[in-house]
Design a protein around this motif. Structure first.
Motif, PDB file in Angstrom:
ATOM      1  N   PRO A 144      47.640  13.413  38.464  1.00  0.00           N
ATOM      2  CA  PRO A 144      47.051  14.735  38.205  1.00  0.00           C
ATOM      3  C   PRO A 144      48.135  15.791  38.363  1.00  0.00           C
ATOM      4  CG  PRO A 144      46.433  13.964  40.383  1.00  0.00           C
ATOM      5  CD  PRO A 144      47.131  12.811  39.711  1.00  0.00           C
ATOM      6  N   ALA A 145      47.978  16.907  37.684  1.00  0.00           N
ATOM      7  CA  ALA A 145      49.034  17.921  37.683  1.00  0.00           C
ATOM      8  C   ALA A 145      48.438  19.312  37.855  1.00  0.00           C
ATOM      9  CB  ALA A 145      49.838  17.845  36.392  1.00  0.00           C
ATOM     10  N   VAL A 146      49.199  20.180  38.511  1.00  0.00           N
ATOM     11  CA  VAL A 146      48.757  21.552  38.775  1.00  0.00           C
ATOM     12  C   VAL A 146      49.877  22.510  38.390  1.00  0.00           C
ATOM     13  CG1 VAL A 146      48.124  23.226  40.559  1.00  0.00           C
ATOM     14  CG2 VAL A 146      47.158  20.914  40.608  1.00  0.00           C
ATOM     15  N   LEU A 147      49.505  23.558  37.673  1.00  0.00           N
ATOM     16  CA  LEU A 147      50.416  24.653  37.381  1.00  0.00           C
ATOM     17  C   LEU A 147      50.279  25.665  38.512  1.00  0.00           C
ATOM     18  CD1 LEU A 147      52.396  25.376  35.086  1.00  0.00           C
ATOM     19  CD2 LEU A 147      50.590  26.784  34.095  1.00  0.00           C
ATOM     20  N   GLY A 148      51.337  25.806  39.310  1.00  0.00           N
ATOM     21  CA  GLY A 148      51.331  26.764  40.403  1.00  0.00           C
ATOM     22  C   GLY A 148      51.775  28.125  39.895  1.00  0.00           C
ATOM     23  N   LEU A 149      50.942  29.135  40.068  1.00  0.00           N
ATOM     24  CA  LEU A 149      51.204  30.466  39.511  1.00  0.00           C
ATOM     25  C   LEU A 149      51.604  31.404  40.646  1.00  0.00           C
ATOM     26  CD1 LEU A 149      48.126  30.503  37.104  1.00  0.00           C
ATOM     27  CD2 LEU A 149      50.473  29.805  36.593  1.00  0.00           C
ATOM     28  N   HIS A 150      52.863  31.833  40.624  1.00  0.00           N
ATOM     29  CA  HIS A 150      53.375  32.641  41.729  1.00  0.00           C
ATOM     30  C   HIS A 150      52.750  34.034  41.740  1.00  0.00           C
ATOM     31  CE1 HIS A 150      55.972  35.296  39.344  1.00  0.00           C
ATOM     32  NE2 HIS A 150      56.464  34.259  38.707  1.00  0.00           N
ATOM     33  N   CYS A 151      52.856  34.688  42.875  1.00  0.00           N
ATOM     34  CA  CYS A 151      52.211  35.981  43.079  1.00  0.00           C
ATOM     35  C   CYS A 151      53.089  37.133  42.591  1.00  0.00           C
ATOM     36  CB  CYS A 151      51.890  36.175  44.558  1.00  0.00           C
ATOM     37  SG  CYS A 151      53.365  36.249  45.616  1.00  0.00           S
ATOM     38  N   HIS A 152      52.549  38.341  42.699  1.00  0.00           N
ATOM     39  CA  HIS A 152      53.281  39.575  42.428  1.00  0.00           C
ATOM     40  C   HIS A 152      54.028  39.983  43.700  1.00  0.00           C
ATOM     41  CE1 HIS A 152      54.068  43.819  41.822  1.00  0.00           C
ATOM     42  NE2 HIS A 152      53.632  43.775  40.568  1.00  0.00           N
ATOM     43  N   GLY A 153      53.290  40.358  44.732  1.00  0.00           N
ATOM     44  CA  GLY A 153      53.860  40.634  46.035  1.00  0.00           C
ATOM     45  C   GLY A 153      54.827  41.808  46.081  1.00  0.00           C
ATOM     46  N   GLY A 154      54.786  42.669  45.066  1.00  0.00           N
ATOM     47  CA  GLY A 154      55.703  43.793  45.049  1.00  0.00           C
ATOM     48  C   GLY A 154      57.154  43.384  44.912  1.00  0.00           C
ATOM     49  N   ARG A 285      43.622  15.668  33.615  1.00  0.00           N
ATOM     50  CA  ARG A 285      43.419  16.120  35.005  1.00  0.00           C
ATOM     51  C   ARG A 285      44.443  17.215  35.325  1.00  0.00           C
ATOM     52  NH1 ARG A 285      43.646  11.246  38.975  1.00  0.00           N
ATOM     53  NH2 ARG A 285      45.252  10.457  37.553  1.00  0.00           N
ATOM     54  N   LEU A 286      44.216  18.384  34.740  1.00  0.00           N
ATOM     55  CA  LEU A 286      45.112  19.522  34.915  1.00  0.00           C
ATOM     56  C   LEU A 286      44.425  20.627  35.708  1.00  0.00           C
ATOM     57  CD1 LEU A 286      46.535  19.811  31.274  1.00  0.00           C
ATOM     58  CD2 LEU A 286      47.661  18.741  33.246  1.00  0.00           C
ATOM     59  N   GLY A 287      45.165  21.238  36.611  1.00  0.00           N
ATOM     60  CA  GLY A 287      44.629  22.347  37.385  1.00  0.00           C
ATOM     61  C   GLY A 287      45.600  23.512  37.396  1.00  0.00           C
ATOM     62  N   CYS A 288      45.133  24.645  37.896  1.00  0.00           N
ATOM     63  CA  CYS A 288      46.013  25.801  38.129  1.00  0.00           C
ATOM     64  C   CYS A 288      45.488  26.560  39.329  1.00  0.00           C
ATOM     65  CB  CYS A 288      46.126  26.691  36.894  1.00  0.00           C
ATOM     66  SG  CYS A 288      44.631  27.591  36.441  1.00  0.00           S
ATOM     67  N   ALA A 289      46.407  27.252  39.999  1.00  0.00           N
ATOM     68  CA  ALA A 289      46.028  28.022  41.191  1.00  0.00           C
ATOM     69  C   ALA A 289      47.094  29.062  41.469  1.00  0.00           C
ATOM     70  CB  ALA A 289      45.863  27.095  42.397  1.00  0.00           C
ATOM     71  N   GLY A 290      46.685  30.119  42.177  1.00  0.00           N
ATOM     72  CA  GLY A 290      47.644  31.137  42.580  1.00  0.00           C
ATOM     73  C   GLY A 290      46.987  32.222  43.399  1.00  0.00           C
ATOM     74  N   LEU A 291      47.814  32.907  44.167  1.00  0.00           N
ATOM     75  CA  LEU A 291      47.396  34.041  44.988  1.00  0.00           C
ATOM     76  C   LEU A 291      47.719  35.340  44.284  1.00  0.00           C
ATOM     77  CD1 LEU A 291      46.715  35.549  47.736  1.00  0.00           C
ATOM     78  CD2 LEU A 291      49.143  35.201  48.307  1.00  0.00           C
ATOM     79  N   SER A 292      46.839  36.324  44.421  1.00  0.00           N
ATOM     80  CA  SER A 292      47.103  37.699  43.992  1.00  0.00           C
ATOM     81  C   SER A 292      47.398  37.738  42.496  1.00  0.00           C
ATOM     82  CB  SER A 292      48.248  38.271  44.830  1.00  0.00           C
ATOM     83  OG  SER A 292      48.346  39.662  44.680  1.00  0.00           O
ATOM     84  N   GLY A 293      48.627  38.139  42.104  1.00  0.00           N
ATOM     85  CA  GLY A 293      48.954  38.104  40.687  1.00  0.00           C
ATOM     86  C   GLY A 293      48.805  36.708  40.116  1.00  0.00           C
ATOM     87  N   CYS A 310      40.393  22.139  36.575  1.00  0.00           N
ATOM     88  CA  CYS A 310      40.028  22.672  37.887  1.00  0.00           C
ATOM     89  C   CYS A 310      40.890  23.895  38.159  1.00  0.00           C
ATOM     90  CB  CYS A 310      40.256  21.606  38.960  1.00  0.00           C
ATOM     91  SG  CYS A 310      39.731  22.078  40.617  1.00  0.00           S
ATOM     92  N   ALA A 311      40.275  25.003  38.569  1.00  0.00           N
ATOM     93  CA  ALA A 311      41.014  26.258  38.762  1.00  0.00           C
ATOM     94  C   ALA A 311      40.635  26.902  40.089  1.00  0.00           C
ATOM     95  CB  ALA A 311      40.728  27.225  37.612  1.00  0.00           C
ATOM     96  N   ILE A 312      41.653  27.465  40.769  1.00  0.00           N
ATOM     97  CA  ILE A 312      41.440  28.089  42.075  1.00  0.00           C
ATOM     98  C   ILE A 312      42.117  29.450  42.089  1.00  0.00           C
ATOM     99  CG2 ILE A 312      41.757  27.885  44.565  1.00  0.00           C
ATOM    100  CD1 ILE A 312      41.966  24.835  44.165  1.00  0.00           C
ATOM    101  N   SER A 313      41.317  30.507  42.147  1.00  0.00           N
ATOM    102  CA  SER A 313      41.836  31.866  42.233  1.00  0.00           C
ATOM    103  C   SER A 313      41.767  32.332  43.684  1.00  0.00           C
ATOM    104  CB  SER A 313      41.033  32.820  41.337  1.00  0.00           C
ATOM    105  OG  SER A 313      41.505  34.141  41.476  1.00  0.00           O
ATOM    106  N   VAL A 314      42.920  32.757  44.202  1.00  0.00           N
ATOM    107  CA  VAL A 314      43.009  33.167  45.598  1.00  0.00           C
ATOM    108  C   VAL A 314      43.368  34.657  45.663  1.00  0.00           C
ATOM    109  CG1 VAL A 314      44.085  32.703  47.833  1.00  0.00           C
ATOM    110  CG2 VAL A 314      43.888  30.856  46.132  1.00  0.00           C
ATOM    111  N   GLY A 315      42.592  35.409  46.415  1.00  0.00           N
ATOM    112  CA  GLY A 315      42.914  36.812  46.629  1.00  0.00           C
ATOM    113  C   GLY A 315      42.915  37.632  45.356  1.00  0.00           C
ATOM    114  N   PHE A 316      42.035  37.252  44.421  1.00  0.00           N
ATOM    115  CA  PHE A 316      41.907  38.093  43.235  1.00  0.00           C
ATOM    116  C   PHE A 316      40.557  37.885  42.546  1.00  0.00           C
ATOM    117  CE2 PHE A 316      42.741  40.731  39.774  1.00  0.00           C
ATOM    118  CZ  PHE A 316      43.868  41.484  40.101  1.00  0.00           C
ATOM    119  N   MET A 317      39.534  38.476  43.142  1.00  0.00           N
ATOM    120  CA  MET A 317      38.220  38.430  42.505  1.00  0.00           C
ATOM    121  C   MET A 317      37.419  39.649  42.923  1.00  0.00           C
ATOM    122  SD  MET A 317      36.219  37.233  40.357  1.00  0.00           S
ATOM    123  CE  MET A 317      37.338  35.926  39.864  1.00  0.00           C
ATOM    124  N   THR A 318      37.012  40.420  41.932  1.00  0.00           N
ATOM    125  CA  THR A 318      36.194  41.601  42.176  1.00  0.00           C
ATOM    126  C   THR A 318      35.492  41.970  40.876  1.00  0.00           C
ATOM    127  OG1 THR A 318      36.204  43.808  43.182  1.00  0.00           O
ATOM    128  CG2 THR A 318      38.016  43.297  41.668  1.00  0.00           C
TER     129      THR A 318
END
Length: 424
Positions: A144-154, A285-293, A310-318
């Motif tokens: 299985p593989a996941v695309l890790g999406l880096h944040c903005h973080g200024g 079996r592909l996923g992606c996830a990341g914080l903020s940006g 499968c997708a996981i959004s961290v610190g970005f839902m409103t």
């Protein structure tokens, strides 16, 4: 025209007639008159637009958006998703980069039980994109593989280093970022150790894809002429410049007929093409996830690309209401898709992936959002997945603390991936 809008126009029209009959000077100087004229039959709530906030909200956000699956007329989840994806791509000015680029492998190494592959590839625009691919040693077959999406973080000087590493020679600058947002962990490495191929790439305006000051006219450099990025003070100066440059980039993209989310989606889809085409990856079996940006990019990629299982959004839902009234001042220009709030609320972009497994992780003291609207977003997503007959495939958790993806949150995310794309 909705009843709310009719009542608002009627009310403000009558107020306007009353204004003309009174003293113009009194109108300008009496706060009570001004506040009463803008209260719109409900208690006035202070917001970042002042008296204009309730008016702007009443235009399209007081009722269900036109394409909301929460409406009774939408019953076919696949038909709704097709319509929603088409409209979202249309609104953002979808790029759709065709063809997988040529990949250059720069280095292969072993680190902390992982095989690390450092690569680059050239998109049709900008500098080559750096990426790293991590997987456990001594594995066979397709993983299985996941695309890790880096944040903005200024921090636009950094890209993939925020969440991945290929050795222990991590600079204090990078370690400080990981300590602040990830409790000291390079989470892409931690996930790869559990039996995944994880790819992390620099995205548009970050890391290797950043805007180079040398390419910008001198009058737009904010007095920066030293481009030696071995000096921390120069990195800090670049990041201040890049922050100020965001509104220029966003307005320029709008002038080109596209939007920042469109560029993000296009570049993340190319990375997904590269990851999915590997012989050691199970493309089912592909996923992606990341914080903020990275959480924002997860919403877009997970919602609009059906290959993401499968997708996981961290610190970005409103909600759009939260951004309109309370929090757009805390955010980047990278979020906005012109006119889309008429058709879909922000959580509904992510819901376009229903009924596929979807996890949202929030921080209760996150100053980028209000807790009330984070909870409303959870209610929207939960309701859509329930209507789609997939309540067990959606989960939202709230953690104490500020904006972050700490180890407890990482563990929940990894277990979610294990459940849905590792074990099947």
């Amino acid at each position: 025209m909705t009843p709310n809008r009719r009542e608002f126009i009627k009310y403000t029209g009558m107020t306007g007639i009353g204004m003309l009959s009174g003293s113009f000077g009194e109108l300008l100087t009496n706060p009570a008159i001004v506040q009463n004229s803008l209260s719109m039959q409900e208690p006035f709530q202070k917001n970042q637009l002042g008296g204009y906030g309730p008016w702007a909200k009443s235009l399209f956000l007081d009722d269900l958006p036109e394409l909301s699956f929460r409406k009774e007329e939408f019953t076919d989840i696949e038909a709704w998703k097709n319509a929603g994806i088409k409209k979202t791509k249309e609104r953002m000015g979808y790029l759709g980069l065709e063809g997988k680029p040529k990949i250059t492998v720069h280095r292969q190494s072993k680190f902390d039980g992982l095989i690390c592959e450092e690569i680059s590839y050239q998109l049709p625009y900008g500098n080559p994109t750096r990426a790293v691919i991590l997987k456990p040693e001594n594995t066979k077959g397709k993983l299985p593989a996941v695309l890790g999406l880096h944040c903005h973080g200024g921090n636009k000087y950094l890209g993939l280093e925020k969440i991945a590493k290929t050795g222990n020679d991590v600079s204090d600058y990078v370690q400080q970022h990981q300590d602040t947002y990830y409790e000291g962990k390079a989470w892409a490495n931690e996930l790869a150790k559990r039996g995944y191929v994880v790819m992390v790439h620099d995205t548009f305006t970050f890391g290797s894809r950043r805007v180079m000051l040398e390419d910008v006219p001198e009058e737009r450099r904010m007095g920066i002429f030293d481009f030696d990025m071995s000096k921390k003070e120069n990195i800090d100066a670049y990041n201040r410049w890049a922050s100020d440059h965001e509104h220029i980039m966003a307005k320029s993209l709008f002038s080109a007929g596209i939007s920042w989310p469109a560029v993000y989606l296009a570049e993340d889809q190319v990375a997904l093409d590269i990851l999915a085409s590997r012989e050691d990856v199970d493309k089912e079996r592909l996923g992606c996830a990341g914080l903020s940006g990275g959480g924002l990019r997860t919403v877009m990629l997970g919602g609009l690309d059906p290959r993401i299982s499968c997708a996981i959004s961290v610190g970005f839902m409103t909600t759009w209401v939260d951004l309109l009234l309370n929090k757009s001042h805390t955010h980047t220009w990278m979020i906005y898709i012109p006119l889309l709030p008429r058709e879909l609320d922000f959580p509904e972009i992510f819901a376009l992936r229903a009924p596929k497994p979807t996890l949202v992780l929030n921080d209760m003291e996150d100053n980028l959002f209000t807790l009330e609207e984070m909870k409303k977003a959870d209610g929207i997503l939960s309701g859509i997945f329930q209507k789609a007959g997939a309540s067990d495939r959606y989960k939202c958790s709230f953690y104490p603390g500020p904006h972050k993806f700490d180890q407890a949150m990482q563990e929940e995310a990894f277990i979610w991936f294990d459940r849905w794309i590792k074990k099947g």
